[in-house]
Enzyme design. Structure first.
Site, mmCIF file in Angstrom:
data_model
loop_
_atom_site.group_PDB
_atom_site.id
_atom_site.type_symbol
_atom_site.label_atom_id
_atom_site.label_comp_id
_atom_site.label_asym_id
_atom_site.label_seq_id
_atom_site.Cartn_x
_atom_site.Cartn_y
_atom_site.Cartn_z
ATOM 1 N N GLY A 112 1.205 -1.622 -0.150
ATOM 2 C CA GLY A 112 0.216 -0.154 -0.061
ATOM 3 C C GLY A 112 0.605 1.174 -0.255
ATOM 4 O O GLY A 112 2.447 1.406 0.182
ATOM 5 N N LYS A 113 0.286 2.397 -0.352
ATOM 6 C CA LYS A 113 1.077 3.434 0.243
ATOM 7 C C LYS A 113 0.216 5.261 -0.449
ATOM 8 O O LYS A 113 -1.022 4.841 -0.326
ATOM 9 C CB LYS A 113 1.821 3.800 -1.661
ATOM 10 C CG LYS A 113 2.583 5.153 -0.585
ATOM 11 C CD LYS A 113 4.347 4.279 -0.724
ATOM 12 C CE LYS A 113 5.200 4.413 -0.056
ATOM 13 N NZ LYS A 113 7.264 4.009 0.116
#
Ligand code: NAD
Length: 427
Positions: A112-113
């Site tokens: 994720g980011k």
């Protein structure tokens, strides 16, 4: 910031570049259409508006993102970037790289980011805290120690993680330090996390030098970016006996053929926020064109700033024997092709900078146990995991006769595809 960093040229679209890297490895692996459909694209993309009261009483509305790329192997994991040039394609690319980075170094996380379009350098401490808290509050249902676990990235640090932790814990009504990593030690952070990404980069460089029969103690180094990753890489490489002859940050590039004093520079940045003016206090000269740092006559180049720094334009002029990707996505696919043709050994980001997420994993494990290890234990685990990952990628590159980047993706894709297959489809 140089104009080339966020150029509209499709070559510079980080997500499209990430997908090209995926395709190159998927082709070698002969992935089926179903496998590709399950693991290539992001699973969830969230965009939020963040109204924030500024110190002068006005209200500024910022835009924030969180992308969960893949969660087959565990909760989403990846940093939060605060930078004026954040955009959804960049966040998608960074989330994609996290999925395969976690798989390459074999920590049980997905990818994720997140990001907020803002310039933290222009915000007061109070304004920064309000942006951070509002971002986390808007996304509170998305995050959680078993769902999605952020960490620092460009423009965020341990203090921002402390605000995230507090916002989340207040919402949930209990103390939940495992919701973020890269926290201050006083709040359940891990020994060794601050310098973990850099330490992992140095493990990779030392292994690469052995692999190429280069005496690390006789090497010269240039480092682009002097934040968490760049500055600690310089410090640890210097301790390994390398000579750091140039460093740069947003203020410019500074060269000193006798070797720069990394510790002095780190203290200077802690006081002054950037390297601006450092040439007046050291024997360094300020380079006319900061991008020329990348083309210096050095053995090892560490791009540790942002994406798209080495392109088809400057790749023919890179002189380093090893390019260690401290940053995520610093080399475009066209640049990569040229570096490969020229026999330059590129340690790809998803392997090279995976030390950060490795110690984040160890931090998360300690939070779950409520028992904290000494730095010696952390350093031992980090070294073992990085060296194992490096060897695995080298062996894969030899087995499939591909470069290190494709090999790293082969390792990562195989693990993510297998986890996806084992889990199957819900409903
Ligand atoms: P940071 O905010 O601490 O530092 C970024 C540095 O880059 C600063 O010195 C800044 O001045 C400099 N910079 C920005 N634009 C530049 C330009 N155009 N030319 C030269 N320097 C420039 O960020 P960081 O955490 O060190 O992250 C750097 C890179 O490493 C990013 O690509 C990030 O995604 C990646 N990364 C970070 C971690 C981590 O644990 N912090 C882990 C893995 C990868």
């Amino acid at each position: 910031m140089p104009e080339t960093v966020y150029c509209p040229n499709p070559d510079m679209n980080a997500f499209e570049n990430a997908l090209k890297q995926f395709d190159a490895a998927a082709k070698v692996l002969n992935l089926t259409q179903n496998q590709v459909a399950m693991i290539k694209d992001p699973r969830r993309i969230v965009e939020v508006k963040l109204p924030v009261r500024m110190d002068d009483g006005s209200i500024e509305v910022y835009k924030g993102y969180r992308v969960q790329h893949n969660i087959a192997r565990g909760p989403a994991k990846g940093g939060i970037r605060f930078h004026p040039d954040v955009n959804v394609d960049e966040v998608k690319a960074l989330a994609f790289w996290m999925t395969y980075k976690c798989a390459v170094v074999n920590v049980p996380f997905g990818g994720g980011k997140g990001g907020v379009i803002c310039d933290p350098m222009k915000l007061s401490n109070g304004e920064l805290e309000r942006v951070a808290r509002r971002y986390f509050a808007e996304m509170v249902d998305l995050f959680g120690p078993d769902k999605d676990i952020p960490a620092p990235d460009v423009g965020t640090n341990a203090q921002v993680m402390a605000w995230f932790l507090d916002t989340y814990s207040m919402h949930e009504g209990e103390y939940l330090p495992g919701v973020v990593t890269g926290k201050p030690l006083e709040l359940g952070g891990s020994a060794g996390r601050v310098e973990a990404t850099a330490q992992g980069i140095v493990h990779c460089i030392v292994e690469a030098a052995k692999h190429l029969n280069i005496d690390i103690k006789k090497t010269t180094v240039a480092i682009q970016g002097f934040g968490n990753v760049g500055s600690y890489s310089g410090k640890i490489l210097q301790a390994e006996g390398c000579k750091i002859i140039a460093v740069s940050d947003i203020s410019g590039a500074y060269q000193c053929d006798l070797g720069v004093d990394v510790k002095f520079m780190m203290d200077y940045v802690a006081k002054n926020r950037s390297l601006a003016g450092i040439e007046k206090h050291t024997k360094c000269t300020k380079m006319n064109d900061p991008q020329k740092l990348l083309e210096l006559e050095v053995d090892i180049l560490v791009p540790a700033a942002l994406e798209n720094q080495i392109t088809s334009k400057n790749a023919p002029d890179i002189k380093a024997r090893i390019v260690a990707e401290g940053a995520n996505g610093p080399v475009t696919p066209n640049g990569d092709k040229i570096l490969n043709e020229r026999g330059i050994f590129v340690i790809p980001d998803i392997l090279c900078n995976s030390g950060g997420v490795t110690v984040s994993y160890l931090e998360w494990v300690q939070n779950r146990m409520g028992y904290y290890w000494e730095n010696e234990q952390i350093q031992g685990d980090l070294s073992r995991m990085m060296r194992a990952a490096f060897r695995n990628v080298v062996e894969t590159s030899e087995r499939y006769k591909v470069n290190m980047r494709i090999a790293a993706f082969i390792v990562g894709i195989q693990r993510v595809a297998r986890a996806s297959e084992l889990r199957g489809l819900y409903a």
